[in-house]
Design an enzyme around this catalytic site. Structure first.
Site, short mmCIF file in Angstrom:
data_model
loop_
_atom_site.label_atom_id
_atom_site.label_comp_id
_atom_site.label_asym_id
_atom_site.label_seq_id
_atom_site.Cartn_x
_atom_site.Cartn_y
_atom_site.Cartn_z
N LYS A 43 58.21 -15.50 7.35
CA LYS A 43 58.11 -16.94 7.13
C LYS A 43 59.39 -17.58 7.67
O LYS A 43 60.47 -16.96 7.64
CB LYS A 43 57.94 -17.17 5.62
N SER A 118 52.75 -22.78 0.72
CA SER A 118 53.42 -23.20 1.92
C SER A 118 53.46 -22.10 2.98
O SER A 118 53.79 -22.40 4.13
CB SER A 118 54.87 -23.61 1.57
N SER A 142 53.03 -20.18 -3.25
CA SER A 142 52.92 -20.20 -1.80
C SER A 142 52.48 -18.91 -1.16
O SER A 142 52.33 -18.86 0.07
CB SER A 142 54.25 -20.61 -1.19
#
Ligand code: GLN
Length: 446
Positions: A43, A118, A142
Site C-alpha cells: 500500500k 482505503s 481498510s
C-alpha cells in the site's frame, strides 16, 4: 513461483483499473525476471526505498524514503518482488478509495463500482492477479472492506502482531498491517513472514508466537445488533453462508447480544481523527515530499499555504474534527469518553469469547456501490458504512473478511473476529470455508 507476469500486461492492467499509484519500472522488472518466488505489492503508505511513498496524498509527492518498512523488507528477503505501490484513500481516510490524489481504482467485477477503501488498489490487484500478495493496512476496516468489495481474503492481524515500522501513520493506536490474498494457503505461507517482534516497533515486541496449528471451532456468535441496517442482498448471502457453516461444517452459530456495538463507530471517529490531526502536523512543506524554498514568509503563512494547497478535502475535514475533539475543555467530553467506550467494547467481546470461538457478521452493509451513488453520499453516510468493520479494529482484535456470496456477480463478504493473538482460529475457519464454498474471480479483459 506464481503465474508469469509480463510488464506489458501489468501496464495495461493499471491503465484500465488504476490499481497502482506507482508501478515498477520496466528495467527493474526485466532484471528481476525469473529471480523471484512471488510478486507482491505494498500500500502506498508503506515506506519503500525504491518507490515513492505518498500515502495517496499530494503533500507527499516526491517523497522516496531512505528505508523499507519492516513488512516490505521481510517479504523481499523471502524472495518477493515488489511490483508496485497500491492506490489508496489519502492517508487511509476513506471507505471507497475515492479520496486518492493518484486516481480512483476500479472494481475488477464492475469498473463502475468502487473497490472499497482505503486499501482499494491492494484488494483489486489481488482480484486481478492470480498468486499476488498485497500488503495492506487497516485502521478502522481498510483491509476487510476492500477485500469484501473485491471478492478476496483480507486478514487484519492483532494490533502489534506485525511491526508498524515504516508505516506512514494515520492513527497509531489503531493502525495494523495485514495481508490481502486469494486463499487460506497464501495466508498460511505469508502471514508468518511478516509477523513477529521487531525492535524498531516497540508495540510489536511482546507478542506470543504466531501459532497456526489447527484449532477447533465449535461455536460462533452473531451479534444481533450487527444485522440492523444491512441491505437485503447482503443479508440473504450472509444467512445462506451461515446455513452452510452450520450444515456442512457442523459449527453451531447462535445470536448474541452486543449492545456496545453501536457506540464503536463514534468512538472510533473521535480517536482516529484526534490521532490523525497530530500525525498530519509534520507535513508542513519543510521535511517530506513537497518542500517549498521560500522560507522567508511568517511560519503561519508558510505552513497554511502548503497545507491548504496540498491536503485533500477529507484530510482537512479530519484535521478539523480531530483538533476540535482535543481542545482544552472538550477532551473529557470526546477523547476520554471514546477511550472508555473502547474499553467497554473490548470487555463485551471478551465476554462473548467465553462462550464462543469466533464472532461473525457481514463485512459491509451493502455491496460495492457505484461511483455515481458515492457522489451522492454525505461524509456521515460514508463514515456509517464502517459500522461493522470498526469494532474489531477499535479493540485491536484479529479479523478476516472472506467472500461468502455473489449478487448478480458482485461479491459479498463476511467478517470473523477472534480474541487477541488467535489468528489461527481465523485461518482454520478460512480453510474449512474454502472446502465448502468456491470463490469466483473476475474475468480480466484488457
Ligand atoms: N473508513 C475508515 C476511515 O476512514 C477506515 C479507514 C482505514 O482503516 N484506514 O477512517
Amino acid at each position: 513461483m506464481s503465474d508469469k507476469l509480463s510488464f506489458e500486461f501489468l501496464t495495461r492492467l493499471n491503465e484500465k483499473y488504476k490499481i497502482f499509484s506507482q508501478l515498477i519500472n520496466e528495467e527493474e522488472f526485466l532484471k528481476a525476471e525469473g529471480r523471484y518466488h512471488f510478486h507482491f505489492s505494498a500500500k502506498d503508505n508503506l515506506c519503500t526505498i525504491d518507490f515513492q511513498s505518498r500515502a495517496g496524498s499530494r503533500i507527499l509527492d516526491g517523497y522516496t524514503p531512505p528505508f523499507d518498512a519492516t513488512a516490505v523488507r521481510r517479504l523481499r528477503i523471502s524472495g518477493g518482488l515488489l511490483i508496485g505501490k497500491t492506490n489508496m484513500d489519502e492517508f487511509g481516510f476513506g471507505t471507497f478509495c475515492t479520496n486518492s490524489a493518484y486516481g480512483v481504482p476500479r472494481n475488477p467485477f464492475d469498473p463502475d463500482r468502487s473497490c472499497g477503501g482505503s486499501s482499494g488498489g491492494a484488494a483489486a490487484t489481488v482480484a486481478l492477479l492470480d498468486g499476488h500478495i498485497a500488503l495492506a493496512v487497516s485502521t478502522g476496516g481498510s483491509i476487510s472492506c476492500p477485500a469484501s468489495f473485491c471478492g478476496v481474503i483480507g486478514i487484519t492481524p492483532t494490533y502489534g502482531r506485525v511491526s508498524r515500522y515504516g508505516l506512514i501513520d494515520y492513527s497509531n493506536s489503531l493502525d495494523k498491517i495485514g495481508l490481502i490474498c486469494r486463499s487460506a494457503t497464501d495466508l498460511r505461507t505469508y502471514l508468518p513472514l511478516i509477523s513477529g517482534p521487531d525492535s524498531l516497533d516497540p508495540t510489536s515486541c511482546s507478542q506470543p508466537i504466531l501459532d497456526l496449528s489447527s484449532s477447533r471451532i465449535k461455536r460462533i456468535g452473531i451479534p444481533k445488533e450487527a444485522m440492523e441496517g444491512i441491505s437485503g442482498e447482503v443479508e440473504a448471502a450472509f444467512r445462506k453462508a451461515i446455513e452452510i457453516t452450520e450444515e456442512q461444517l457442523s459449527i453451531k452459530v447462535e445470536e448474541v447480544s452486543m449492545s456496545s456495538l453501536r457506540f464503536a463507530l463514534p468512538a472510533y471517529y473521535v480517536l482516529a481523527t484526534s490521532e490523525a490531526s497530530t500525525n498530519l502536523a509534520r507535513y508542513c512543506g519543510m521535511r517530506f515530499g513537497i518542500v517549498k524554498d521560500d522560507v522567508n514568509a511568517h511560519f503561519n503563512t508558510f505552513f497554511s499555504e502548503v497545507r491548504s494547497k496540498f491536503f485533500g478535502k477529507e484530510a482537512k475535514r479530519r484535521i478539523l474534527l480531530g483538533t476540535y475533539c482535543r481542545r482544552i475543555g472538550f477532551r473529557d467530553r470526546y477523547y476520554l469518553k471514546a477511550l472508555s467506550v473502547r474499553q467497554i467494547v473490548k470487555e463485551e467481546y471478551l465476554r462473548i469469547f467465553q462462550d464462543f470461538d469466533l464472532v461473525v457478521m457481514p463485512t459491509m452493509p451493502f455491496i460495492a456501490p457505484r461511483f455515481s451513488d458515492i457522489q451522492k453520499m454525505k461524509p456521515l453516510d460514508m463514515y456509517k458504512a464502517d459500522f461493522l468493520t470498526v469494532p474489531p479494529n477499535l479493540v485491536g482484535m484479529p479479523h478476516i473478511s472472506l467472500p461468502c456470496g455473489y449478487y448478480h456477480g458482485i461479491p459479498i463478504g463476511f467478517q470473523l473476529v477472534a480474541p487477541h493473538w488467535e489468528e489461527r482460529r481465523l485461518l482454520h475457519f478460512a480453510e474449512c470455508w474454502e472446502s465448502v464454498f468456491e470463490y469466483q474471480f473476475p474475468e480480466v479483459k484488457l
